[in-house]
Write a protein that holds these residues in place. Sequence first.
Motif, PDB file in Angstrom:
ATOM      1  N   ARG A  15       0.430  -1.323  -0.092  1.00 16.85           N
ATOM      2  CA  ARG A  15      -0.327  -0.270  -0.077  1.00 16.85           C
ATOM      3  C   ARG A  15       0.991   1.056   0.171  1.00 16.85           C
ATOM      4  O   ARG A  15       0.612   2.015  -0.369  1.00 16.85           O
ATOM      5  CB  ARG A  15      -0.605   0.240   1.148  1.00 16.85           C
ATOM      6  N   ASP A  16       2.027   1.164   0.603  1.00 16.61           N
ATOM      7  CA  ASP A  16       2.495   3.097   0.867  1.00 16.61           C
ATOM      8  C   ASP A  16       3.622   2.881   0.185  1.00 16.61           C
ATOM      9  O   ASP A  16       3.477   4.248  -0.835  1.00 16.61           O
ATOM     10  CB  ASP A  16       3.443   2.300   2.225  1.00 16.61           C
ATOM     11  N   GLU A  17       4.083   1.558  -0.632  1.00 11.19           N
ATOM     12  CA  GLU A  17       5.156   1.868  -1.885  1.00 11.19           C
ATOM     13  C   GLU A  17       4.642   2.019  -3.242  1.00 11.19           C
ATOM     14  O   GLU A  17       5.187   2.073  -4.349  1.00 11.19           O
ATOM     15  CB  GLU A  17       6.097   0.592  -2.218  1.00 11.19           C
ATOM     16  N   ASN A  18       2.884   1.700  -3.259  1.00 14.43           N
ATOM     17  CA  ASN A  18       2.000   2.384  -4.059  1.00 14.43           C
ATOM     18  C   ASN A  18       0.660   2.879  -4.403  1.00 14.43           C
ATOM     19  O   ASN A  18      -0.520   2.441  -4.465  1.00 14.43           O
ATOM     20  CB  ASN A  18       1.769   1.030  -4.736  1.00 14.43           C
ATOM     21  N   PRO A  19       0.867   4.039  -3.836  1.00 19.16           N
ATOM     22  CA  PRO A  19      -0.382   4.830  -3.422  1.00 19.16           C
ATOM     23  C   PRO A  19      -1.284   4.904  -4.478  1.00 19.16           C
ATOM     24  O   PRO A  19      -0.303   5.194  -6.020  1.00 19.16           O
ATOM     25  CB  PRO A  19      -0.091   5.969  -3.336  1.00 19.16           C
ATOM     26  N   ASN A  20      -2.458   4.854  -4.090  1.00 17.66           N
ATOM     27  CA  ASN A  20      -3.702   4.743  -5.537  1.00 17.66           C
ATOM     28  C   ASN A  20      -3.442   3.827  -5.997  1.00 17.66           C
ATOM     29  O   ASN A  20      -4.720   4.244  -7.384  1.00 17.66           O
ATOM     30  CB  ASN A  20      -3.746   6.305  -5.987  1.00 17.66           C
ATOM     31  N   VAL A  21      -2.989   2.771  -6.467  1.00 16.69           N
ATOM     32  CA  VAL A  21      -3.128   1.972  -7.228  1.00 16.69           C
ATOM     33  C   VAL A  21      -3.430   0.687  -6.575  1.00 16.69           C
ATOM     34  O   VAL A  21      -3.504   0.609  -5.716  1.00 16.69           O
ATOM     35  CB  VAL A  21      -1.437   1.603  -7.456  1.00 16.69           C
ATOM     36  N   PRO A  22      -4.888  -0.250  -7.694  1.00 16.09           N
ATOM     37  CA  PRO A  22      -5.134  -1.322  -7.122  1.00 16.09           C
ATOM     38  C   PRO A  22      -4.846  -2.438  -6.234  1.00 16.09           C
ATOM     39  O   PRO A  22      -3.554  -2.209  -7.311  1.00 16.09           O
ATOM     40  CB  PRO A  22      -6.579  -1.531  -8.210  1.00 16.09           C
ATOM     41  N   ILE A  23      -5.246  -2.454  -6.217  1.00 19.95           N
ATOM     42  CA  ILE A  23      -4.310  -4.671  -5.184  1.00 19.95           C
ATOM     43  C   ILE A  23      -4.884  -5.053  -5.127  1.00 19.95           C
ATOM     44  O   ILE A  23      -6.516  -5.362  -4.891  1.00 19.95           O
ATOM     45  CB  ILE A  23      -3.917  -3.701  -3.897  1.00 19.95           C
ATOM     46  N   VAL A  24      -4.858  -6.441  -6.025  1.00 20.14           N
ATOM     47  CA  VAL A  24      -5.346  -7.515  -5.854  1.00 20.14           C
ATOM     48  C   VAL A  24      -4.718  -8.687  -4.836  1.00 20.14           C
ATOM     49  O   VAL A  24      -3.520  -9.117  -5.460  1.00 20.14           O
ATOM     50  CB  VAL A  24      -5.672  -8.390  -7.928  1.00 20.14           C
ATOM     51  N   ILE A  25      -5.951  -9.159  -4.038  1.00 18.25           N
ATOM     52  CA  ILE A  25      -4.615  -9.961  -3.440  1.00 18.25           C
ATOM     53  C   ILE A  25      -5.596 -11.681  -3.791  1.00 18.25           C
ATOM     54  O   ILE A  25      -6.908 -11.886  -4.202  1.00 18.25           O
ATOM     55  CB  ILE A  25      -5.463 -10.445  -1.762  1.00 18.25           C
ATOM     56  N   LYS A  26      -4.170 -12.492  -4.447  1.00 20.08           N
ATOM     57  CA  LYS A  26      -4.693 -13.691  -4.765  1.00 20.08           C
ATOM     58  C   LYS A  26      -4.623 -14.502  -3.889  1.00 20.08           C
ATOM     59  O   LYS A  26      -4.196 -15.276  -3.160  1.00 20.08           O
ATOM     60  CB  LYS A  26      -3.284 -14.242  -5.628  1.00 20.08           C
ATOM     61  N   THR A  27      -6.034 -15.209  -3.452  1.00 24.24           N
ATOM     62  CA  THR A  27      -5.728 -16.265  -2.328  1.00 24.24           C
ATOM     63  C   THR A  27      -5.475 -17.664  -3.102  1.00 24.24           C
ATOM     64  O   THR A  27      -5.118 -17.755  -4.129  1.00 24.24           O
ATOM     65  CB  THR A  27      -6.742 -16.640  -2.002  1.00 24.24           C
ATOM     66  N   HIS A  28      -5.270 -18.563  -2.214  1.00 28.27           N
ATOM     67  CA  HIS A  28      -4.484 -19.806  -2.607  1.00 28.27           C
ATOM     68  C   HIS A  28      -5.542 -21.026  -2.796  1.00 28.27           C
ATOM     69  O   HIS A  28      -6.480 -20.426  -2.896  1.00 28.27           O
ATOM     70  CB  HIS A  28      -3.766 -20.461  -1.250  1.00 28.27           C
ATOM     71  N   PRO A  29      -5.220 -21.761  -3.733  1.00 30.69           N
ATOM     72  CA  PRO A  29      -5.471 -22.692  -4.169  1.00 30.69           C
ATOM     73  C   PRO A  29      -6.619 -23.559  -2.814  1.00 30.69           C
ATOM     74  O   PRO A  29      -8.120 -23.923  -3.916  1.00 30.69           O
ATOM     75  CB  PRO A  29      -4.950 -23.611  -5.497  1.00 30.69           C
ATOM     76  N   GLU A  30      -6.248 -23.807  -2.083  1.00 30.11           N
ATOM     77  CA  GLU A  30      -6.239 -24.585  -0.770  1.00 30.11           C
ATOM     78  C   GLU A  30      -8.150 -23.037  -0.370  1.00 30.11           C
ATOM     79  O   GLU A  30      -9.121 -23.616  -0.043  1.00 30.11           O
ATOM     80  CB  GLU A  30      -5.520 -24.946   0.012  1.00 30.11           C
ATOM     81  N   THR A  31      -7.070 -22.150  -0.038  1.00 28.50           N
ATOM     82  CA  THR A  31      -8.577 -21.423   0.468  1.00 28.50           C
ATOM     83  C   THR A  31      -9.864 -21.202  -0.497  1.00 28.50           C
ATOM     84  O   THR A  31     -10.732 -21.512  -0.062  1.00 28.50           O
ATOM     85  CB  THR A  31      -8.390 -19.666   0.480  1.00 28.50           C
ATOM     86  N   GLN A  32      -9.647 -21.057  -2.174  1.00 35.66           N
ATOM     87  CA  GLN A  32     -10.229 -21.386  -2.872  1.00 35.66           C
ATOM     88  C   GLN A  32     -11.363 -21.698  -2.438  1.00 35.66           C
ATOM     89  O   GLN A  32     -12.736 -22.236  -2.993  1.00 35.66           O
ATOM     90  CB  GLN A  32     -10.000 -20.985  -4.456  1.00 35.66           C
ATOM     91  N   GLY A  33     -10.728 -23.416  -1.972  1.00 36.34           N
ATOM     92  CA  GLY A  33     -11.527 -24.967  -2.237  1.00 36.34           C
ATOM     93  C   GLY A  33     -12.297 -25.142  -0.713  1.00 36.34           C
ATOM     94  O   GLY A  33     -13.100 -25.436  -0.917  1.00 36.34           O
ATOM     95  N   GLY A  34     -12.087 -24.092  -0.154  1.00 36.92           N
ATOM     96  CA  GLY A  34     -12.582 -23.791   1.496  1.00 36.92           C
ATOM     97  C   GLY A  34     -11.634 -24.890   2.120  1.00 36.92           C
ATOM     98  O   GLY A  34     -12.270 -25.263   3.173  1.00 36.92           O
ATOM     99  N   PHE A  35     -10.819 -25.587   1.834  1.00 32.04           N
ATOM    100  CA  PHE A  35      -9.987 -26.451   2.354  1.00 32.04           C
ATOM    101  C   PHE A  35      -8.944 -25.933   3.663  1.00 32.04           C
ATOM    102  O   PHE A  35      -8.890 -26.127   5.039  1.00 32.04           O
ATOM    103  CB  PHE A  35      -8.895 -27.068   1.965  1.00 32.04           C
TER     104      PHE A  35
END
Length: 274
Positions: free
Chosen positions: A190-210
């Motif tokens: 956030r601090d190094e990229n002010p005003n730039v959108p941030i996309v948080i990539k979740t882990h496949p096991e999190t996406q699967g609910g594991f």
Amino acid sequence: MDTNLNNTAAPQRCFAFQGGFFSQPRVKRILTLAGCAPRIGWPTKDDAVLVWGHSPVAHRGAWVARKTGASLIRVEDPFLRSVRPGRAGDAAMGLIIDPLGVHFDCSRPSKIEDILAHADLDDPALIARATAGMDWLAEDRLTKYAGVPLDAPRPAPGYILVVDQTRGDASIAHASASAQTFQDMMTAARDENPNVPIVIKTHPETQGGFRVGHFDQGHCDARTVLWDHPTPVQDLFLGAGAVYVVSSQVGAEAIWNGVTPVVFGVPFYAGWGL
């Protein structure tokens, strides 16, 4: 592992003290074909002991190896594992079999690091093979879990990609990182990229609910989104101005795709000037 790069011959006998080496047919078969067939018994100093990475019960085999003077071989999932995560029921398509350590443990060398440090990296044939391999991974959009639709949605380009991992994963603690490291990474992004959108990539096991990750909807705001679509990482790299990782394999995949990651842990791919 390529025999031209592996100068450590497999021992004659390998003993295991974890049930998975015997109950998982695919694992047992791969080890057998690699000359490391697991067996039951008590090793001598001329034998080896197989353990699974730094799993909670790996200390059993490590203790036996110390007690008997046998060598220790750590086994782990490969970089191209399966279509879906193991917790979804998919067996691994291969294994990393390492007589030196395990690739995500920064406290000691691994065979991968040994190759990087001592192989003839000026060999044109080796460089050509490595380049072709990286090109192949990028072109076919292959990653650890390859079961992602090639027409998956992509975020609008011009964002910073922050890569999450599952809580408690051994690759975090053994990369000199912790849950706090993920918060530090997000603050830096956030601090190094002010005003730039941030996309948080979740882990496949999190996406699967594991398994749960370090980020959830509570970390989102007007410029931050949680990306839980099974989008190929190569597609995410295309629109990213920077990639922030702790110790995820995604950091290595970024390098393979010509992207320099910002790394907060000490994974195997850090510190090589890449």
